[in-house]
Write a protein that holds these residues in place. Structure first.
Motif, PDB file in Angstrom:
ATOM      1  N   LYS A 200      58.356 -60.856 -37.910  1.00 44.09           N
ATOM      2  CA  LYS A 200      59.787 -60.162 -37.841  1.00 44.09           C
ATOM      3  C   LYS A 200      61.077 -61.250 -37.228  1.00 44.09           C
ATOM      4  CE  LYS A 200      57.571 -55.737 -37.317  1.00 44.09           C
ATOM      5  NZ  LYS A 200      57.071 -54.499 -36.630  1.00 44.09           N
ATOM      6  N   ALA A 201      60.546 -61.863 -36.190  1.00 42.74           N
ATOM      7  CA  ALA A 201      61.244 -62.608 -35.477  1.00 42.74           C
ATOM      8  C   ALA A 201      61.923 -63.805 -36.372  1.00 42.74           C
ATOM      9  CB  ALA A 201      60.883 -63.143 -34.227  1.00 42.74           C
ATOM     10  N   VAL A 206      65.974 -66.413 -39.748  1.00 43.01           N
ATOM     11  CA  VAL A 206      66.214 -67.062 -41.205  1.00 43.01           C
ATOM     12  C   VAL A 206      67.502 -66.199 -41.773  1.00 43.01           C
ATOM     13  CG1 VAL A 206      65.458 -66.814 -43.722  1.00 43.01           C
ATOM     14  CG2 VAL A 206      64.005 -67.664 -41.882  1.00 43.01           C
ATOM     15  N   PHE A 207      67.688 -64.966 -41.718  1.00 38.15           N
ATOM     16  CA  PHE A 207      68.603 -64.115 -42.042  1.00 38.15           C
ATOM     17  C   PHE A 207      70.025 -64.665 -41.252  1.00 38.15           C
ATOM     18  CE2 PHE A 207      71.490 -60.286 -41.062  1.00 38.15           C
ATOM     19  CZ  PHE A 207      71.847 -60.185 -42.413  1.00 38.15           C
ATOM     20  N   ASN A 208      69.874 -64.546 -40.219  1.00 37.54           N
ATOM     21  CA  ASN A 208      71.049 -65.128 -39.536  1.00 37.54           C
ATOM     22  C   ASN A 208      71.600 -66.574 -39.859  1.00 37.54           C
ATOM     23  OD1 ASN A 208      71.619 -62.784 -37.950  1.00 37.54           O
ATOM     24  ND2 ASN A 208      70.063 -63.126 -36.456  1.00 37.54           N
ATOM     25  N   TYR A 209      70.655 -67.437 -39.929  1.00 39.83           N
ATOM     26  CA  TYR A 209      70.949 -68.709 -40.146  1.00 39.83           C
ATOM     27  C   TYR A 209      71.299 -68.981 -41.533  1.00 39.83           C
ATOM     28  CZ  TYR A 209      70.119 -73.516 -41.844  1.00 39.83           C
ATOM     29  OH  TYR A 209      70.285 -74.665 -42.404  1.00 39.83           O
ATOM     30  N   LEU A 210      71.012 -68.227 -42.644  1.00 38.28           N
ATOM     31  CA  LEU A 210      71.413 -68.297 -44.077  1.00 38.28           C
ATOM     32  C   LEU A 210      72.551 -67.713 -44.161  1.00 38.28           C
ATOM     33  CD1 LEU A 210      68.197 -67.704 -46.089  1.00 38.28           C
ATOM     34  CD2 LEU A 210      69.593 -69.858 -45.724  1.00 38.28           C
ATOM     35  N   ARG A 211      72.841 -66.427 -43.436  1.00 40.46           N
ATOM     36  CA  ARG A 211      74.228 -65.598 -43.733  1.00 40.46           C
ATOM     37  C   ARG A 211      75.523 -66.564 -43.106  1.00 40.46           C
ATOM     38  NH1 ARG A 211      76.111 -63.182 -39.304  1.00 40.46           N
ATOM     39  NH2 ARG A 211      74.959 -62.908 -37.621  1.00 40.46           N
ATOM     40  N   GLN A 212      75.331 -67.330 -41.986  1.00 38.92           N
ATOM     41  CA  GLN A 212      76.239 -67.835 -41.404  1.00 38.92           C
ATOM     42  C   GLN A 212      76.562 -69.321 -42.247  1.00 38.92           C
ATOM     43  OE1 GLN A 212      74.696 -68.832 -37.424  1.00 38.92           O
ATOM     44  NE2 GLN A 212      74.714 -66.710 -37.055  1.00 38.92           N
ATOM     45  N   GLY A 251      65.000 -76.724 -33.749  1.00 39.66           N
ATOM     46  CA  GLY A 251      66.044 -75.621 -33.636  1.00 39.66           C
ATOM     47  C   GLY A 251      65.395 -74.365 -33.574  1.00 39.66           C
ATOM     48  N   GLN A 252      66.110 -73.461 -33.132  1.00 40.84           N
ATOM     49  CA  GLN A 252      65.365 -72.201 -32.900  1.00 40.84           C
ATOM     50  C   GLN A 252      64.790 -71.343 -34.268  1.00 40.84           C
ATOM     51  OE1 GLN A 252      67.894 -68.974 -31.357  1.00 40.84           O
ATOM     52  NE2 GLN A 252      67.155 -67.221 -32.344  1.00 40.84           N
ATOM     53  N   THR A 253      65.637 -71.732 -35.565  1.00 41.79           N
ATOM     54  CA  THR A 253      65.186 -71.073 -36.728  1.00 41.79           C
ATOM     55  C   THR A 253      63.748 -71.777 -36.994  1.00 41.79           C
ATOM     56  OG1 THR A 253      67.212 -70.412 -37.491  1.00 41.79           O
ATOM     57  CG2 THR A 253      65.608 -70.573 -39.284  1.00 41.79           C
ATOM     58  N   TYR A 254      63.797 -72.939 -36.914  1.00 41.53           N
ATOM     59  CA  TYR A 254      62.417 -73.758 -37.342  1.00 41.53           C
ATOM     60  C   TYR A 254      61.186 -73.533 -36.443  1.00 41.53           C
ATOM     61  CZ  TYR A 254      59.421 -77.621 -37.978  1.00 41.53           C
ATOM     62  OH  TYR A 254      58.487 -78.618 -38.478  1.00 41.53           O
ATOM     63  N   LYS A 255      61.608 -73.228 -35.244  1.00 44.15           N
ATOM     64  CA  LYS A 255      60.462 -72.915 -34.349  1.00 44.15           C
ATOM     65  C   LYS A 255      59.980 -71.473 -34.581  1.00 44.15           C
ATOM     66  CE  LYS A 255      61.894 -75.864 -30.087  1.00 44.15           C
ATOM     67  NZ  LYS A 255      62.255 -75.724 -28.868  1.00 44.15           N
ATOM     68  N   SER A 256      60.957 -70.679 -35.105  1.00 41.15           N
ATOM     69  CA  SER A 256      60.461 -69.257 -35.484  1.00 41.15           C
ATOM     70  C   SER A 256      59.803 -69.304 -36.523  1.00 41.15           C
ATOM     71  CB  SER A 256      61.665 -68.276 -35.730  1.00 41.15           C
ATOM     72  OG  SER A 256      62.359 -68.027 -34.351  1.00 41.15           O
ATOM     73  N   ILE A 257      60.008 -70.016 -37.634  1.00 44.15           N
ATOM     74  CA  ILE A 257      59.226 -70.332 -38.797  1.00 44.15           C
ATOM     75  C   ILE A 257      57.848 -70.714 -38.430  1.00 44.15           C
ATOM     76  CG2 ILE A 257      59.125 -71.331 -41.145  1.00 44.15           C
ATOM     77  CD1 ILE A 257      62.056 -71.058 -41.197  1.00 44.15           C
ATOM     78  N   GLU A 258      57.680 -71.807 -37.772  1.00 44.23           N
ATOM     79  CA  GLU A 258      56.668 -72.541 -37.127  1.00 44.23           C
ATOM     80  C   GLU A 258      55.696 -71.654 -36.608  1.00 44.23           C
ATOM     81  OE1 GLU A 258      55.707 -77.001 -35.490  1.00 44.23           O
ATOM     82  OE2 GLU A 258      56.985 -75.633 -34.335  1.00 44.23           O
ATOM     83  N   ARG A 259      56.200 -70.679 -35.747  1.00 40.57           N
ATOM     84  CA  ARG A 259      55.345 -69.625 -35.166  1.00 40.57           C
ATOM     85  C   ARG A 259      54.593 -68.770 -35.970  1.00 40.57           C
ATOM     86  NH1 ARG A 259      59.162 -70.412 -30.524  1.00 40.57           N
ATOM     87  NH2 ARG A 259      60.445 -68.793 -31.735  1.00 40.57           N
ATOM     88  N   ALA A 260      55.460 -68.244 -36.827  1.00 41.04           N
ATOM     89  CA  ALA A 260      54.905 -67.368 -37.995  1.00 41.04           C
ATOM     90  C   ALA A 260      54.073 -67.737 -38.892  1.00 41.04           C
ATOM     91  CB  ALA A 260      56.024 -66.687 -38.617  1.00 41.04           C
TER      92      ALA A 260
END
Length: 265
Positions: A200-201, A206-212, A251-260
């Motif tokens: 979920k995180a 990902v959503f916030n990164y892509l929309r920006q 980066g934050q998005t990369y780390k979140s993807i990595e954790r998931a």
């Protein structure tokens, strides 16, 4: 005393290994907006992220980049736009990798016919850019420890899983957009609650990164026509995926993807 040429068996092995390295940038990407059924793809930005993740620099990096250009040339059968390599979304397969390997080896077969076991300096000068990069760095290329190389597959599978949720479960891709409210409603549903907290995180990041990124790049929107800030356009799946695979470690998005990716859904 004349210089001793470079051993051709080692040069050929370097051609094989540079293809092996490029294969580490292979990803499970969508076909247009379909993340349910992925395909094997390679992108310039995804390759760059893989090289950085593994601290591959200098001549080996340059050889890999030239091999990518050769791969693109095989695919499009025309002149490669080297000023905008990020635009290429190359579908790969075992057959295409073998074709690239044979082509790289073939660059050396037309030379040094007098001493086929050795690449002489005079013959090396006649080579094209890609072959020269491989020949100049063959020792370092052959010293790559592939057991430690971190490729793109785990990251790309998680990116595709997240995008499949955004495109197929939260919204319908041909509708064009997905917003934050729809994501919250999905994760509150029975199906959405099955996902891990890490997933979920990562989805939110990902959503916030892509929309920006979409807003900053335009992506077909301009001025007052831009969608609300809590909305993401979802009609360009391949491009969105390419942007995610270009994320550099740290980066934050990369780390979140990595954790998931480490625990799955």
């Amino acid at each position: 005393m004349p210089k001793i040429g470079k051993p051709m068996p080692a040069i050929n092995q370097a051609a094989v290994n540079i293809v092996n390295l490029l294969q580490e940038s292979e990803a499970a990407g969508p076909q247009k907006n379909n993340f349910k059924k992925t395909q094997r793809v390679v992108t310039w930005d995804g390759m760059q992220a893989m090289l950085k993740r593994n601290d591959i620099t200098g001549g080996v990096k340059q050889a890999a980049e030239q091999a990518f250009v050769t791969l693109v040339g095989n695919e499009i059968r025309g002149r490669v736009d080297t000023s905008n390599l990020s635009k290429y979304y190359i579908k790969v397969s075992a057959t295409k990798w073998r074709a690239l390997e044979n082509k790289l080896k073939g660059f050396f077969k037309t030379h040094n016919t007098a001493t086929p076991r050795t690449l002489e300096a005079t013959e090396e000068k006649k080579l094209g850019v890609t072959a020269k990069k491989i020949a100049a760095n063959y020792t370092k290329i052959n010293n790559i420890d592939f057991s430690t190389v971190q490729g793109n597959r785990d990251q790309s599978k998680m990116c595709s899983s997240i995008m499949n949720v955004l495109f197929s479960s939260v919204a319908v891709a041909d509708r064009g957009r997905v917003n934050a409210t729809e994501i919250r409603q999905y994760f509150a549903s029975t199906a959405g609650q099955k996902h891990s907290a890490q997933f979920k995180a990562a989805t939110w990041d990902v959503f916030n990164y892509l929309r920006q990124s979409m807003r900053h790049e335009g992506w077909g929107w301009s001025g007052s026509a831009q969608p609300p800030r809590d909305t993401m356009c979802i009609d360009e799946g391949e491009r969105a995926f390419s942007k995610l695979m270009a994320l550099k470690p740290g980066g934050q998005t990369y780390k979140s993807i990595e954790r998931a990716a480490a625990i799955g859904h």
